[in-house]
Design an enzyme around this catalytic site. Structure first.
Site, PDB file in Angstrom:
ATOM      1  N   GLU A  14      -3.915  -2.734  -1.641  1.00 13.33           N
ATOM      2  CA  GLU A  14      -4.317  -1.609  -0.808  1.00 13.33           C
ATOM      3  C   GLU A  14      -5.518  -0.878  -1.392  1.00 13.33           C
ATOM      4  O   GLU A  14      -5.846  -1.008  -2.565  1.00 13.33           O
ATOM      5  CB  GLU A  14      -3.171  -0.608  -0.731  1.00 13.33           C
ATOM      6  CG  GLU A  14      -2.258  -0.812   0.455  1.00 13.33           C
ATOM      7  CD  GLU A  14      -2.949  -0.521   1.762  1.00 13.33           C
ATOM      8  OE1 GLU A  14      -3.673   0.478   1.847  1.00 13.33           O
ATOM      9  OE2 GLU A  14      -2.757  -1.293   2.704  1.00 13.33           O
ATOM     10  N   CYS A  61      -3.103   5.300   7.744  1.00 15.08           N
ATOM     11  CA  CYS A  61      -2.876   4.366   6.656  1.00 15.08           C
ATOM     12  C   CYS A  61      -1.823   3.374   7.087  1.00 15.08           C
ATOM     13  O   CYS A  61      -0.792   3.759   7.629  1.00 15.08           O
ATOM     14  CB  CYS A  61      -2.409   5.128   5.428  1.00 15.08           C
ATOM     15  SG  CYS A  61      -1.714   4.061   4.167  1.00 15.08           S
ATOM     16  N   CYS A  64       1.524   3.883   4.971  1.00 15.62           N
ATOM     17  CA  CYS A  64       2.236   5.155   5.069  1.00 15.62           C
ATOM     18  C   CYS A  64       2.353   5.605   6.521  1.00 15.62           C
ATOM     19  O   CYS A  64       2.240   6.801   6.808  1.00 15.62           O
ATOM     20  CB  CYS A  64       1.506   6.227   4.265  1.00 15.62           C
ATOM     21  SG  CYS A  64       0.958   5.662   2.657  1.00 15.62           S
ATOM     22  N   HIS A  68       3.137   9.788   7.835  1.00 11.93           N
ATOM     23  CA  HIS A  68       2.159  10.622   8.547  1.00 11.93           C
ATOM     24  C   HIS A  68       2.659  11.010   9.935  1.00 11.93           C
ATOM     25  O   HIS A  68       2.273  12.047  10.475  1.00 11.93           O
ATOM     26  CB  HIS A  68       0.818   9.902   8.645  1.00 11.93           C
ATOM     27  CG  HIS A  68       0.046   9.922   7.362  1.00 11.93           C
ATOM     28  ND1 HIS A  68      -0.432  11.087   6.815  1.00 11.93           N
ATOM     29  CD2 HIS A  68      -0.317   8.928   6.514  1.00 11.93           C
ATOM     30  CE1 HIS A  68      -1.062  10.809   5.678  1.00 11.93           C
ATOM     31  NE2 HIS A  68      -1.001   9.509   5.474  1.00 11.93           N
ATOM     32  N   ARG A 478       4.916   8.653  -2.303  1.00 11.62           N
ATOM     33  CA  ARG A 478       3.890   8.947  -3.299  1.00 11.62           C
ATOM     34  C   ARG A 478       3.766  10.441  -3.594  1.00 11.62           C
ATOM     35  O   ARG A 478       2.912  10.842  -4.357  1.00 11.62           O
ATOM     36  CB  ARG A 478       2.541   8.375  -2.850  1.00 11.62           C
ATOM     37  CG  ARG A 478       2.511   6.863  -2.935  1.00 11.62           C
ATOM     38  CD  ARG A 478       1.343   6.215  -2.256  1.00 11.62           C
ATOM     39  NE  ARG A 478       1.532   4.775  -2.238  1.00 11.62           N
ATOM     40  CZ  ARG A 478       2.331   4.112  -1.393  1.00 11.62           C
ATOM     41  NH1 ARG A 478       2.988   4.773  -0.462  1.00 11.62           N
ATOM     42  NH2 ARG A 478       2.480   2.812  -1.475  1.00 11.62           N
ATOM     43  N   SER A 501      -1.970  11.052  -2.504  1.00  9.82           N
ATOM     44  CA  SER A 501      -2.976  10.440  -3.366  1.00  9.82           C
ATOM     45  C   SER A 501      -4.204  11.333  -3.523  1.00  9.82           C
ATOM     46  O   SER A 501      -4.994  11.139  -4.441  1.00  9.82           O
ATOM     47  CB  SER A 501      -3.370   9.049  -2.859  1.00  9.82           C
ATOM     48  OG  SER A 501      -2.270   8.175  -2.958  1.00  9.82           O
ATOM     49  N   CYS A 545      -2.617   4.902  -3.256  1.00  7.79           N
ATOM     50  CA  CYS A 545      -2.715   4.414  -1.888  1.00  7.79           C
ATOM     51  C   CYS A 545      -3.933   5.091  -1.315  1.00  7.79           C
ATOM     52  O   CYS A 545      -3.849   5.980  -0.497  1.00  7.79           O
ATOM     53  CB  CYS A 545      -1.476   4.784  -1.095  1.00  7.79           C
ATOM     54  SG  CYS A 545      -1.533   4.140   0.573  1.00  7.79           S
ATOM     55  N   CYS A 548      -4.810   6.204   1.986  1.00  2.29           N
ATOM     56  CA  CYS A 548      -4.420   7.552   2.368  1.00  2.29           C
ATOM     57  C   CYS A 548      -5.434   8.576   1.900  1.00  2.29           C
ATOM     58  O   CYS A 548      -5.991   9.308   2.672  1.00  2.29           O
ATOM     59  CB  CYS A 548      -3.098   7.911   1.711  1.00  2.29           C
ATOM     60  SG  CYS A 548      -1.684   7.334   2.598  1.00  2.29           S
TER      61      CYS A 548
END
Lengths: 566, 182
Positions: A14, A61, A64, A68, A478, A501, A545, A548
């Site tokens: 990623e 993303c 994720c 979101h 995360r 992130s 990630c 993100c």
């Protein structure tokens, strides 16, 4: 003389992150974390219907998606002062937990275990010895001699083909690789088994969400899963039992494989419990709500400064002003027009690309701050805040993990070792075990609530004229994720996503304070600057990630890491 | 239920997997073509259409086990924006270190390599790719890439024909559910 090393991109699959480190006499003396592409969800959402925002945000993303979507509906509900039915909370919680379980397992086995496990060394393992070792550590049936022989054969055939394929980019034989061949073989077996477990976690998400990777069952005001125990197409007992069976299999893997593996690596690489602390201010928000209003939770949230337990302060609800009033983002060192630090509701997004300049602007990632200070987010923050606030499951699993790692290391490891590179991996496994337990609990809560006759899933939102402001938080795999929305006359006037992130990978701020990635690298050893495995270890421990953090999904993925030594 | 759901309806069947981020300009080519195909044709049960987005490390889950897998994606290649390129799975595996494939995340090469090691490599993999003109924050396909949709569609129908699958045209066609262009 100092050497400068550039690693780009650092994630195995990623993301688009670049890390520059300066190495002096085998030790990292300075570091820069660089997000290399911009994506503006804020710009895309302006003027749209707030009820549809989650459909867009879950495409920010590819990994994720669910998180979101959840943060977005919570943000709009928060702006409207809404409560959602209990069933909706439980169904969302099950989604959150299933996604989290799968995500953590994949991260460890497929994205970062290979920083510690030497695949090539597994070729010289004795399968019987590996099986004996495995059977001593855990009752997991996948540690049998037969399985070890099968995996070794598979690996031999694979290597005989002249190609290491998916493992080609590892740092095999690196001096920092220390595991005995049998442990490496066990780990390769678990790498393969994790793929099967990943599928099961994903299936649970698909049953609840209707589809993966992009779920379809959310709505501002609740969920769209019609509940009817006698109807084939609705959420019925058959589907609920399928979800429970899948979750139980995943949870068994976490307890019998993931936890013992991480503890073994923690004990065998105990040196890495000394490196990589970085920023020791921690932030986590509460999650897994137990009530309609989002005031009671199964996972605690709060802040911690300088790693000191006495500084702990609780974040108590989805409405808590302590969180709402204290988050800002700085763009002093990021490629945006200006030099401000602003609250997310007040931000404007004006990209202004420049060249990498370590003394000025150098990243597309902004620098989020809490009360003006950098914070580390993620499983370590979650576990420390749980531990210090007396969260029973967190304390129980953390103590067990530390005890197990101590046995392997032959020395006593207390909770203070968690502030480290490997501490982040231990914390992630602990969080995963806690999440597994709570996933099953929330399954029971949902079934009991339906059994009591409650089938409501949705409250229709109404948008008054004028302006409303809201924020939606979610403690994602995360770390702390928050979406911030300003609604004007039923349309989105501003939208910001402050993602985990970003908290961790952000650059320095206006006061020159580094972000967690940057701070965690300084002082660490690098044995071979041409193969900076140690840098990867620390960065991977955060589970980057960057798809993100900088809102981009552009990465060629053609090299797993480009290493330039200058 | 798409793959990633409990089980495939018919084992050993065919999937058309559209990859790409719909918020990133021409990267939406894969998902757009999936929506277009759904709107224009009826497919028999053994064919599954998947808007895969950019599933990152979950990508192998959407690829494993099919008799034939057609991936629709934006590809990095020499040529002008909007040109269609066909890439076979074997070539991707061979060139894994200078990967052809996509200018975005999912790491098609890595996913194939992983399946080759773990098992589950599809019987046949074909990438129907388009060279993007513009990949960056924002929605909607550029004109040359939009104009490439019929050629890619024809290519997919041709491959399905070779695999012995008959599709029926919807008359009249439905409206494609490309909500990201609204």
């Amino acid at each position: 003389m100092s050497k400068k090393i550039t690693i780009d991109p650092i994630t195995r699959i990623e993301g688009h992150l670049r890390i520059d480190v300066e190495v002096d006499e085998g030790i990292v003396s300075d570091a820069w974390s660089v997000g290399t592409m911009w994506r503006g969800i804020e710009v895309i959402l302006k003027g749209r219907d707030p009820r549809e925002a989650w459909v867009f945000t879950q495409r920010i993303c590819g990994v994720c998606t669910t998180v979101h979507a959840i943060a977005s509906v919570r943000a709009v509900e928060n702006a409207l002062g809404m409560e959602v039915p209990k069933n909706a909370q439980y169904i969302r919680n099950l989604l959150v937990a299933s996604h989290c379980l799968s995500d953590h397992i994949v991260h460890f086995y497929h994205l970062s275990a290979l920083d510690w496990v030497d695949v090539v060394s597994a070729l010289s393992a004795n399968p019987s010895k590996a099986a004996r070792l495995g059977e001593r550590l855990s009752p997991w049936p996948g540690n049998s001699r037969k399985e070890m022989e099968k995996v070794k054969r598979k690996l031999q055939e694979f290597v005989k083909g002249g190609q290491l394929g998916i493992f080609a980019n590892g740092y095999w034989g690196h001096p920092a690789m220390k595991l005995p061949p049998e442990v490496n073989l066990l780990a390769v077996a678990h790498y393969l088994q994790a793929l099967e477990i990943q599928r099961k976690g994903n299936q649970a998400v698909a049953i609840l969400g209707g589809k993966t990777p992009n779920i379809q069952n959310l709505a501002v005001g609740g969920v769209a899963n019609a509940i009817n125990l006698d109807n084939e197409t609705a959420l019925n007992m058959n589907k609920l039992y399928m979800i429970r069976d899948l979750l139980e299999e995943v949870v068994t893997f976490v307890r019998q494989v993931y936890i013992p593996d991480v503890c073994a690596i923690g004990g065998l690489y105990a040196d890495w419990l000394k490196y990589g602390a970085g920023v020791t201010n921690y932030l986590a928000v509460p999650d897994l709500p137990l009530d309609s209003a989002g005031t009671a939770f199964d996972l605690p949230g709060g802040t911690l400064f300088d790693g000191k337990p006495e500084t702990y302060r609780r974040i108590s609800s989805f409405q808590d002003p302590y969180f709402r009033e204290n988050v800002t983002e700085s763009i002093a060192r990021s490629y945006y027009d200006g030099d401000w630090r602003k609250h997310p509701w007040e931000e404007e997004t004006v990209p202004q690309h420049g060249e990498f300049d370590p003394d000025k602007k150098y990243s597309w990632v902004k620098s989020p701050r809490f009360q003006g200070r950098p914070m580390q987010v993620g499983p370590l923050a979650q576990v420390l805040i749980g531990y210090i606030s007396g969260h029973e499951p967190t304390k129980r699993w953390a103590d067990l993990a530390l005890r197990t790692a101590s046995d392997v290391a032959g020395s006593t490891l207390g909770p203070e070792v968690l502030h480290s590179t490997l501490g982040r991996h231990l914390a992630r496994a602990v969080r995963c075990a806690v999440m597994g337990e709570l996933a099953l609990k929330h399954w029971h809560l949902l079934v009991a609530n339906i059994g009591a006759g409650d089938t409501s899933i949705f409250v229709k939102p109404t948008f008054p004229a004028g302006e409303q402001r809201g924020f939606g938080v979610h403690e994602a795999p995360r770390g702390t994720l928050s979406h911030w929305v300003v609604i004007r006359d039923g349309k989105i006037a501003n939208y910001q996503a402050v993602v985990p992130s970003t908290w961790n990978a952000g650059p320095r701020d206006g006061e020159g304070r580094p972000g967690p990635y940057e701070a965690s690298l300084v002082g660490n050893p690098v044995a071979d600057p041409a193969r900076p495995l140690e840098v990867l270890r620390t960065i991977h421990s955060f589970d980057p990630c960057l798809a993100c953090a900088i809102h981009t999904l552009d990465a060629s993925g053609k090299e797993l890491s480009r290493v330039k030594v200058s | 239920m798409t793959l990633g759901g409990p089980a495939k309806a018919v084992p050993g069947d065919i999937a058309i997997l559209g990859l790409g981020n719909v918020l990133m300009g021409d990267d939406a080519f894969g998902p757009s073509l999936i929506k277009l195909l759904e709107a224009r044709y009826r497919f028999p049960d053994e064919v599954e259409l998947i808007d895969g987005g950019t599933p990152g490390h979950d990508l192998p889950l959407y690829m494993e086990g099919w008799r034939a897998l057609i991936v629709v994606d934006a590809v990095k290649a020499a040529g002008a924006g909007g040109e269609v390129r066909l890439v076979r799975g074997e070539e991707i595996l061979k060139r894994s270190h200078s990967a052809v494939v996509s200018p975005h995340e999912p790491g098609l090469a890595e996913a194939l390599l992983k399946l080759r090691f773990a098992g589950g490599l599809p019987g046949e993999v074909l990438v129907v790719g388009v060279i993007p003109l513009r990949i960056g924050s924002g929605m909607g396909l550029s004109t040359p890439v939009r104009n490439a949709l019929p050629a890619a569609e024809a290519e997919i129908l041709r491959v399905l024909g070779r695999l012995g699958v008959a599709v029926r045209e919807r008359i009249p066609p439905l409206r494609p559910e490309t909500w990201w262009e609204a």
